[in-house]
Scaffold this motif. Structure first.
Motif, PDB file in Angstrom:
ATOM      1  N   GLY A 109       0.792  -1.225   0.000  1.00 27.02           N
ATOM      2  CA  GLY A 109       0.000   0.000   0.000  1.00 27.02           C
ATOM      3  C   GLY A 109       0.822   1.273   0.000  1.00 27.02           C
ATOM      4  O   GLY A 109       0.260   2.371  -0.007  1.00 27.02           O
ATOM      5  N   ASN A 110       2.149   1.157  -0.025  1.00 32.31           N
ATOM      6  CA  ASN A 110       3.004   2.346   0.103  1.00 32.31           C
ATOM      7  C   ASN A 110       2.796   3.340  -1.030  1.00 32.31           C
ATOM      8  O   ASN A 110       2.745   4.554  -0.813  1.00 32.31           O
ATOM      9  N   ASP A 111       2.704   2.838  -2.259  1.00 32.74           N
ATOM     10  CA  ASP A 111       2.551   3.733  -3.403  1.00 32.74           C
ATOM     11  C   ASP A 111       1.215   4.463  -3.346  1.00 32.74           C
ATOM     12  O   ASP A 111       1.164   5.686  -3.549  1.00 32.74           O
ATOM     13  N   ALA A 112       0.144   3.742  -3.046  1.00 33.02           N
ATOM     14  CA  ALA A 112      -1.178   4.373  -2.963  1.00 33.02           C
ATOM     15  C   ALA A 112      -1.224   5.396  -1.845  1.00 33.02           C
ATOM     16  O   ALA A 112      -1.835   6.461  -1.988  1.00 33.02           O
ATOM     17  N   PHE A 113      -0.585   5.079  -0.734  1.00 34.75           N
ATOM     18  CA  PHE A 113      -0.556   6.016   0.390  1.00 34.75           C
ATOM     19  C   PHE A 113       0.114   7.321  -0.020  1.00 34.75           C
ATOM     20  O   PHE A 113      -0.428   8.416   0.201  1.00 34.75           O
ATOM     21  N   ALA A 114       1.289   7.234  -0.618  1.00 31.36           N
ATOM     22  CA  ALA A 114       2.024   8.433  -1.002  1.00 31.36           C
ATOM     23  C   ALA A 114       1.253   9.238  -2.039  1.00 31.36           C
ATOM     24  O   ALA A 114       1.203  10.474  -1.976  1.00 31.36           O
ATOM     25  N   ARG A 115       0.640   8.564  -2.987  1.00 28.68           N
ATOM     26  CA  ARG A 115      -0.118   9.272  -4.027  1.00 28.68           C
ATOM     27  C   ARG A 115      -1.336   9.979  -3.441  1.00 28.68           C
ATOM     28  O   ARG A 115      -1.654  11.116  -3.817  1.00 28.68           O
ATOM     29  N   ALA A 116      -2.028   9.304  -2.536  1.00 26.11           N
ATOM     30  CA  ALA A 116      -3.214   9.908  -1.924  1.00 26.11           C
ATOM     31  C   ALA A 116      -2.828  11.116  -1.072  1.00 26.11           C
ATOM     32  O   ALA A 116      -3.494  12.166  -1.103  1.00 26.11           O
ATOM     33  N   VAL A 117      -1.760  10.992  -0.317  1.00 23.68           N
ATOM     34  CA  VAL A 117      -1.306  12.101   0.525  1.00 23.68           C
ATOM     35  C   VAL A 117      -0.879  13.286  -0.331  1.00 23.68           C
ATOM     36  O   VAL A 117      -1.164  14.446  -0.011  1.00 23.68           O
ATOM     37  N   TRP A 118      -0.198  13.012  -1.439  1.00 20.73           N
ATOM     38  CA  TRP A 118       0.223  14.094  -2.335  1.00 20.73           C
ATOM     39  C   TRP A 118      -1.002  14.815  -2.924  1.00 20.73           C
ATOM     40  O   TRP A 118      -1.033  16.049  -2.989  1.00 20.73           O
ATOM     41  N   GLY A 119      -1.992  14.041  -3.348  1.00 18.53           N
ATOM     42  CA  GLY A 119      -3.208  14.654  -3.875  1.00 18.53           C
ATOM     43  C   GLY A 119      -3.904  15.524  -2.847  1.00 18.53           C
ATOM     44  O   GLY A 119      -4.375  16.632  -3.159  1.00 18.53           O
ATOM     45  N   LEU A 120      -3.968  15.062  -1.619  1.00 17.24           N
ATOM     46  CA  LEU A 120      -4.565  15.858  -0.544  1.00 17.24           C
ATOM     47  C   LEU A 120      -3.744  17.114  -0.265  1.00 17.24           C
ATOM     48  O   LEU A 120      -4.300  18.183   0.010  1.00 17.24           O
ATOM     49  N   ALA A 121      -2.430  16.995  -0.348  1.00 17.76           N
ATOM     50  CA  ALA A 121      -1.566  18.159  -0.117  1.00 17.76           C
ATOM     51  C   ALA A 121      -1.842  19.251  -1.150  1.00 17.76           C
ATOM     52  O   ALA A 121      -1.844  20.443  -0.819  1.00 17.76           O
ATOM     53  N   LEU A 122      -2.092  18.870  -2.387  1.00 20.84           N
ATOM     54  CA  LEU A 122      -2.420  19.858  -3.410  1.00 20.84           C
ATOM     55  C   LEU A 122      -3.728  20.572  -3.088  1.00 20.84           C
ATOM     56  O   LEU A 122      -3.871  21.779  -3.325  1.00 20.84           O
ATOM     57  N   CYS A 123      -4.677  19.843  -2.506  1.00 23.93           N
ATOM     58  CA  CYS A 123      -5.951  20.453  -2.101  1.00 23.93           C
ATOM     59  C   CYS A 123      -5.745  21.431  -0.943  1.00 23.93           C
ATOM     60  O   CYS A 123      -6.350  22.515  -0.914  1.00 23.93           O
ATOM     61  N   VAL A 124      -4.925  21.051   0.011  1.00 24.93           N
ATOM     62  CA  VAL A 124      -4.629  21.940   1.141  1.00 24.93           C
ATOM     63  C   VAL A 124      -3.947  23.208   0.650  1.00 24.93           C
ATOM     64  O   VAL A 124      -4.288  24.323   1.056  1.00 24.93           O
ATOM     65  N   GLU A 125      -2.981  23.050  -0.239  1.00 23.19           N
ATOM     66  CA  GLU A 125      -2.277  24.217  -0.771  1.00 23.19           C
ATOM     67  C   GLU A 125      -3.216  25.146  -1.522  1.00 23.19           C
ATOM     68  O   GLU A 125      -3.110  26.377  -1.423  1.00 23.19           O
ATOM     69  N   ALA A 126      -4.140  24.569  -2.276  1.00 24.38           N
ATOM     70  CA  ALA A 126      -5.087  25.389  -3.023  1.00 24.38           C
ATOM     71  C   ALA A 126      -5.967  26.198  -2.083  1.00 24.38           C
ATOM     72  O   ALA A 126      -6.282  27.364  -2.342  1.00 24.38           O
ATOM     73  N   HIS A 127      -6.364  25.594  -0.973  1.00 19.72           N
ATOM     74  CA  HIS A 127      -7.174  26.315   0.013  1.00 19.72           C
ATOM     75  C   HIS A 127      -6.376  27.430   0.666  1.00 19.72           C
ATOM     76  O   HIS A 127      -6.863  28.561   0.798  1.00 19.72           O
ATOM     77  N   ARG A 128      -5.149  27.146   1.068  1.00 18.41           N
ATOM     78  CA  ARG A 128      -4.349  28.126   1.797  1.00 18.41           C
ATOM     79  C   ARG A 128      -3.932  29.304   0.909  1.00 18.41           C
ATOM     80  O   ARG A 128      -3.914  30.449   1.352  1.00 18.41           O
ATOM     81  N   ALA A 129      -3.590  29.015  -0.334  1.00 22.58           N
ATOM     82  CA  ALA A 129      -3.107  30.065  -1.219  1.00 22.58           C
ATOM     83  C   ALA A 129      -4.228  30.808  -1.919  1.00 22.58           C
ATOM     84  O   ALA A 129      -4.070  31.965  -2.300  1.00 22.58           O
ATOM     85  N   GLY A 130      -5.374  30.152  -2.096  1.00 19.62           N
ATOM     86  CA  GLY A 130      -6.470  30.753  -2.845  1.00 19.62           C
ATOM     87  C   GLY A 130      -6.400  30.365  -4.309  1.00 19.62           C
ATOM     88  O   GLY A 130      -5.315  30.058  -4.831  1.00 19.62           O
ATOM     89  N   PRO A 131      -7.528  30.371  -4.995  1.00 20.56           N
ATOM     90  CA  PRO A 131      -7.585  29.906  -6.389  1.00 20.56           C
ATOM     91  C   PRO A 131      -6.648  30.656  -7.335  1.00 20.56           C
ATOM     92  O   PRO A 131      -6.117  30.065  -8.273  1.00 20.56           O
ATOM     93  N   LEU A 132      -6.440  31.954  -7.115  1.00 16.32           N
ATOM     94  CA  LEU A 132      -5.602  32.720  -8.031  1.00 16.32           C
ATOM     95  C   LEU A 132      -4.132  32.377  -7.896  1.00 16.32           C
ATOM     96  O   LEU A 132      -3.389  32.368  -8.885  1.00 16.32           O
ATOM     97  N   ASN A 133      -3.687  32.092  -6.676  1.00 17.47           N
ATOM     98  CA  ASN A 133      -2.276  31.793  -6.440  1.00 17.47           C
ATOM     99  C   ASN A 133      -1.942  30.314  -6.580  1.00 17.47           C
ATOM    100  O   ASN A 133      -0.776  29.953  -6.701  1.00 17.47           O
TER     101      ASN A 133
END
Length: 301
Positions: A109-133
């Motif tokens: 499950g290591n690959d799926a775990f890392a991929r899922a966490v990375w995808g979630l990190a992109l969502c967190v970054e989008a929230h923190r920075a805002g859609p324009l940034n």
């Protein structure tokens, strides 16, 4: 009063020397040097270097990775709230489920775990920075391309290599040393969202609190010394951020009695008592309850 000076978030405000929050912290706690020296004396060697993945996203992903290692059922709020629509939230929840379930699958499950966490990190970054940034996730969603498969595909080989090494290091040097109860992504009295409605006086979400230990996670590489070897260092910003989070716990909900920093690339867990940090940096004993009241009053002016 906006003590962030228009930056909006605690983490940005403590780095900006012109904000009321940073100026308050510098005046109240003007002496970080001794703690920096203590940190330097106990800092180890670099364990996980960069493979070329975006450092900011690596940092966010490591924060989330550690949360899942502590609680596989966690669903990070900061990943869910960019768009309040089922088509967005359901994908985020599915990514969180994949991350949590993959931990039960062992090495497979290591690959799926890392991929899922990375995808979630992109969502967190989008929230923190805002859609324009940070437009990637927003544009995906607006144009109908935001789905689980697409988000799982965003982790590059470099990202997967770094996350795998950082996970192994965290499991060896951090996870086993943390005690329950865990509070993951804790918010504070003046920074709590009310049922998803943002009425915060300041945006402040710490990494985690474990049995009274307020812990910040850093993935800094560290600067190079005269012979080109990277060394782990502690900046005043790191200390001010920890103190500021503790000050925001006005009601003492979390019973914070220690402050700590985990340096993910060095496998270094550094912990001090709250009293040691505040008295050392202030140069005298401080009444922390009174300081919390001062910050509370500043926020409500």
């Amino acid at each position: 009063m906006d003590i962030t000076g228009g930056t909006g978030t605690l983490s940005r405000a403590v780095k900006d020397k012109t904000t009321p929050l940073r100026q308050y912290l510098q005046v109240t706690f003007p002496n970080p040097r001794r703690l920096q020296q203590e940190y330097k004396a106990h800092a180890g060697e670099l364990i996980v270097g960069s493979s070329g993945a975006p450092p900011a996203t690596v940092g966010t992903a490591v924060d989330l990775m550690i949360r899942f290692l502590l609680d596989p059922t966690d669903v990070p709020l900061s990943a869910r709230i960019l768009f309040p629509f089922p088509a967005y939230v359901d994908v985020v929840d599915d990514l969180a489920r994949i991350a949590g379930n993959s931990l039960r699958d062992g090495a497979t499950g290591n690959d799926a775990f890392a991929r899922a966490v990375w995808g979630l990190a992109l969502c967190v970054e989008a929230h923190r920075a805002g859609p324009l940034n940070s437009p990637f996730v927003s544009e995906l969603f607006i144009h109908g391309g935001f789905d689980v498969e697409t988000m799982l595909a965003q982790a590059t080989p470099a990202a997967l290599v770094e996350l795998a090494a950082l996970r192994t290091t965290a499991e060896q040097h951090l996870i086993r040393r943390l005690d329950r109860p865990f509070h993951l992504g804790p918010e504070f009295d003046a920074s709590t969202r009310d049922g998803g409605i943002d009425r915060r006086l300041i945006a402040a979400e710490a990494d985690l609190i474990c049995d009274g230990l307020l812990l910040d996670i850093k993935t800094q590489l560290g600067g190079k010394n005269s012979v080109g070897v990277r060394k782990d260092t502690l900046s005043p910003d790191h200390l001010y951020q920890l103190i500021a989070y503790a000050l925001l716990d006005y009601s003492d909900t979390y019973g914070i009695n220690r402050l700590g920093l985990y340096s993910a690339r060095y496998g270094g867990l550094h912990v001090w008592s709250l009293h040691h940090v505040t008295s050392t940096m202030a140069g005298e004993h401080v009444n922390f309850r009174e300081l919390r009241q001062e910050i509370w009053d500043m926020l409500h002016k």
